[in-house]
Scaffold this motif. Structure first.
Motif, PDB file in Angstrom:
ATOM      1  N   LYS A  25       0.831  -1.317   0.257  1.00  0.00           N
ATOM      2  CA  LYS A  25       0.003   0.307  -0.248  1.00  0.00           C
ATOM      3  C   LYS A  25       0.670   0.770  -0.398  1.00  0.00           C
ATOM      4  O   LYS A  25       0.004   2.377  -0.851  1.00  0.00           O
ATOM      5  N   GLY A  26       2.267   1.262   0.717  1.00  0.00           N
ATOM      6  CA  GLY A  26       2.760   2.473   0.193  1.00  0.00           C
ATOM      7  C   GLY A  26       3.405   3.064  -0.420  1.00  0.00           C
ATOM      8  O   GLY A  26       3.679   4.189  -0.891  1.00  0.00           O
ATOM      9  N   LYS A  27       4.245   1.561  -1.352  1.00  0.00           N
ATOM     10  CA  LYS A  27       4.209   1.472  -2.565  1.00  0.00           C
ATOM     11  C   LYS A  27       3.614   2.541  -3.456  1.00  0.00           C
ATOM     12  O   LYS A  27       3.749   2.646  -4.938  1.00  0.00           O
ATOM     13  N   LEU A  28       2.196   1.244  -3.732  1.00  0.00           N
ATOM     14  CA  LEU A  28       1.196   1.830  -4.291  1.00  0.00           C
ATOM     15  C   LEU A  28       0.282   3.384  -4.512  1.00  0.00           C
ATOM     16  O   LEU A  28       0.851   3.960  -5.449  1.00  0.00           O
ATOM     17  N   VAL A  29       0.500   3.968  -3.129  1.00  0.00           N
ATOM     18  CA  VAL A  29       0.780   5.134  -2.986  1.00  0.00           C
ATOM     19  C   VAL A  29       1.982   6.519  -3.620  1.00  0.00           C
ATOM     20  O   VAL A  29       1.417   7.530  -4.552  1.00  0.00           O
ATOM     21  N   GLU A  30       2.542   6.061  -2.779  1.00  0.00           N
ATOM     22  CA  GLU A  30       4.182   6.783  -3.650  1.00  0.00           C
ATOM     23  C   GLU A  30       4.271   6.601  -5.405  1.00  0.00           C
ATOM     24  O   GLU A  30       4.374   7.850  -5.918  1.00  0.00           O
ATOM     25  N   PHE A  31       3.737   5.599  -6.101  1.00  0.00           N
ATOM     26  CA  PHE A  31       3.685   5.223  -7.559  1.00  0.00           C
ATOM     27  C   PHE A  31       2.501   6.271  -7.826  1.00  0.00           C
ATOM     28  O   PHE A  31       3.061   6.383  -9.166  1.00  0.00           O
ATOM     29  N   LYS A  32       1.420   5.507  -7.380  1.00  0.00           N
ATOM     30  CA  LYS A  32       0.580   6.827  -8.255  1.00  0.00           C
ATOM     31  C   LYS A  32       1.159   8.075  -8.055  1.00  0.00           C
ATOM     32  O   LYS A  32       0.667   8.445  -8.796  1.00  0.00           O
ATOM     33  N   ARG A  33       1.735   8.671  -7.334  1.00  0.00           N
ATOM     34  CA  ARG A  33       1.972  10.070  -6.813  1.00  0.00           C
ATOM     35  C   ARG A  33       2.660  10.660  -8.142  1.00  0.00           C
ATOM     36  O   ARG A  33       2.650  11.340  -8.810  1.00  0.00           O
ATOM     37  N   LEU A  34       3.739   9.301  -8.267  1.00  0.00           N
ATOM     38  CA  LEU A  34       4.495  10.171  -8.351  1.00  0.00           C
ATOM     39  C   LEU A  34       4.898  10.435 -10.618  1.00  0.00           C
ATOM     40  O   LEU A  34       4.897  11.187 -10.978  1.00  0.00           O
ATOM     41  N   ALA A  38       4.526  12.754 -13.665  1.00  0.00           N
ATOM     42  CA  ALA A  38       4.268  12.740 -14.773  1.00  0.00           C
ATOM     43  C   ALA A  38       4.128  12.767 -16.072  1.00  0.00           C
ATOM     44  O   ALA A  38       4.363  13.404 -16.869  1.00  0.00           O
ATOM     45  N   ASN A  39       2.423  12.494 -15.563  1.00  0.00           N
ATOM     46  CA  ASN A  39       1.897  13.556 -16.673  1.00  0.00           C
ATOM     47  C   ASN A  39       1.611  12.359 -17.856  1.00  0.00           C
ATOM     48  O   ASN A  39       2.006  12.333 -18.768  1.00  0.00           O
ATOM     49  N   LEU A  40       1.830  10.296 -16.973  1.00  0.00           N
ATOM     50  CA  LEU A  40       2.266   9.604 -17.799  1.00  0.00           C
ATOM     51  C   LEU A  40       0.643   9.524 -18.609  1.00  0.00           C
ATOM     52  O   LEU A  40      -0.201   9.440 -18.540  1.00  0.00           O
ATOM     53  N   ASP A  41       0.362   9.009 -19.925  1.00  0.00           N
ATOM     54  CA  ASP A  41      -0.772   9.261 -21.221  1.00  0.00           C
ATOM     55  C   ASP A  41      -1.284   8.040 -20.699  1.00  0.00           C
ATOM     56  O   ASP A  41      -1.357   6.795 -21.831  1.00  0.00           O
ATOM     57  N   VAL A  42      -0.732   7.212 -19.793  1.00  0.00           N
ATOM     58  CA  VAL A  42      -1.070   5.437 -19.450  1.00  0.00           C
ATOM     59  C   VAL A  42      -1.546   5.295 -18.384  1.00  0.00           C
ATOM     60  O   VAL A  42      -1.984   6.189 -17.824  1.00  0.00           O
ATOM     61  N   THR A  43      -2.438   4.186 -18.290  1.00  0.00           N
ATOM     62  CA  THR A  43      -3.424   3.667 -17.310  1.00  0.00           C
ATOM     63  C   THR A  43      -2.583   3.259 -16.241  1.00  0.00           C
ATOM     64  O   THR A  43      -2.125   1.584 -17.028  1.00  0.00           O
ATOM     65  N   ILE A  44      -1.876   3.510 -15.261  1.00  0.00           N
ATOM     66  CA  ILE A  44      -1.392   2.078 -14.283  1.00  0.00           C
ATOM     67  C   ILE A  44      -2.383   1.369 -13.704  1.00  0.00           C
ATOM     68  O   ILE A  44      -3.168   1.950 -12.826  1.00  0.00           O
TER      69      ILE A  44
END
Length: 214
Positions: A25-34, A38-44
């Motif tokens: 959960k901690g990593k997911l929060v950080e990844f989502k924010r980062l 970055a304005n990636l035009d993809v869905t993680i």
């Protein structure tokens, strides 16, 4: 960068879903924010949303485990996958806990037990040199595969240097953040705001390096 790495991940990458091979959960929060920043035009998509269980991490290095996790998530989902393998290395302990950071005390993901074991293991060293700082290094390796059998995964690495305290400070972050002291900032990783942490952390460094390669 090789010609292979500079190729688009797919013809319709702007509409692609990528799997994030983590249920932390901690990593997911950080990844989502980062990734949002970055304005990636993809869905993680976190692998848990696809009912993908954690891979068996039987590699002997951060790089091996990151690739294992990425291939596992990609094989089950049929999608490109990104995986993180990260941990804390303490030279005074022979670079332990290292790749076993999440299960250092024997129970996977129990931050309180892991931090308590780290403090206990460092106690004899502090007793011998009570005034000497104990160095620590947070490591993050990211691996991205376009498909499960991708022969050339994209690898990115971030390193974050600090010192290990004997008491926890700060109530943010996760893992060993409350013990990871940053002399230049006069704060622990757990005391930083999410924005400030992303600017300097091992994970923030690795994600920016990965995005540069993409």
């Amino acid at each position: 960068m090789s010609d292979f790495q500079s190729q688009p991940l797919s013809d319709n990458v702007s509409q692609a879903d990528w799997v994030l091979a983590s249920n932390n959960k901690g990593k997911l929060v950080e990844f989502k924010r980062l990734f949002t920043e970055a304005n990636l035009d993809v869905t993680i998509v976190p692998q848990g949303q696809l009912n993908i269980e954690d891979a068996i991490e039987d590699g002997l290095s951060f790089v091996e485990n990151a690739v294992i996790k990425a291939r596992h998530a990609s094989r089950i989902s049929g999608l490109p996958a990104i995986a993180d393998d990260s941990g804390l290395c303490v030279p005074a302990l022979g670079n332990a806990p290292g790749i076993y950071s999440a299960r250092y005390a024997g129970e996977h993901g129990n931050d309180d037990l892991n931090n308590a074991k780290l403090i206990a293991d460092l106690h004899p060293i502090r007793a011998q040199q009570p005034d000497a700082p104990i160095e620590g290094l947070f490591v993050c390796v990211l691996a991205m595969v376009r498909h499960a059998d991708d022969p050339l995964p994209i690898i990115a690495q971030g390193l974050w240097q600090g010192e290990i305290l004997d008491k926890a400070h700060g109530d943010g972050g996760f893992g060993y953040d409350p013990l990871f002291w940053l002399p230049k900032l006069q704060a622990t990783a757990a005391s930083l705001s999410a924005t400030d942490k992303n600017q300097v952390s091992h994970r923030g460094q690795a994600i920016r390096q990965l995005l540069a390669q993409l």
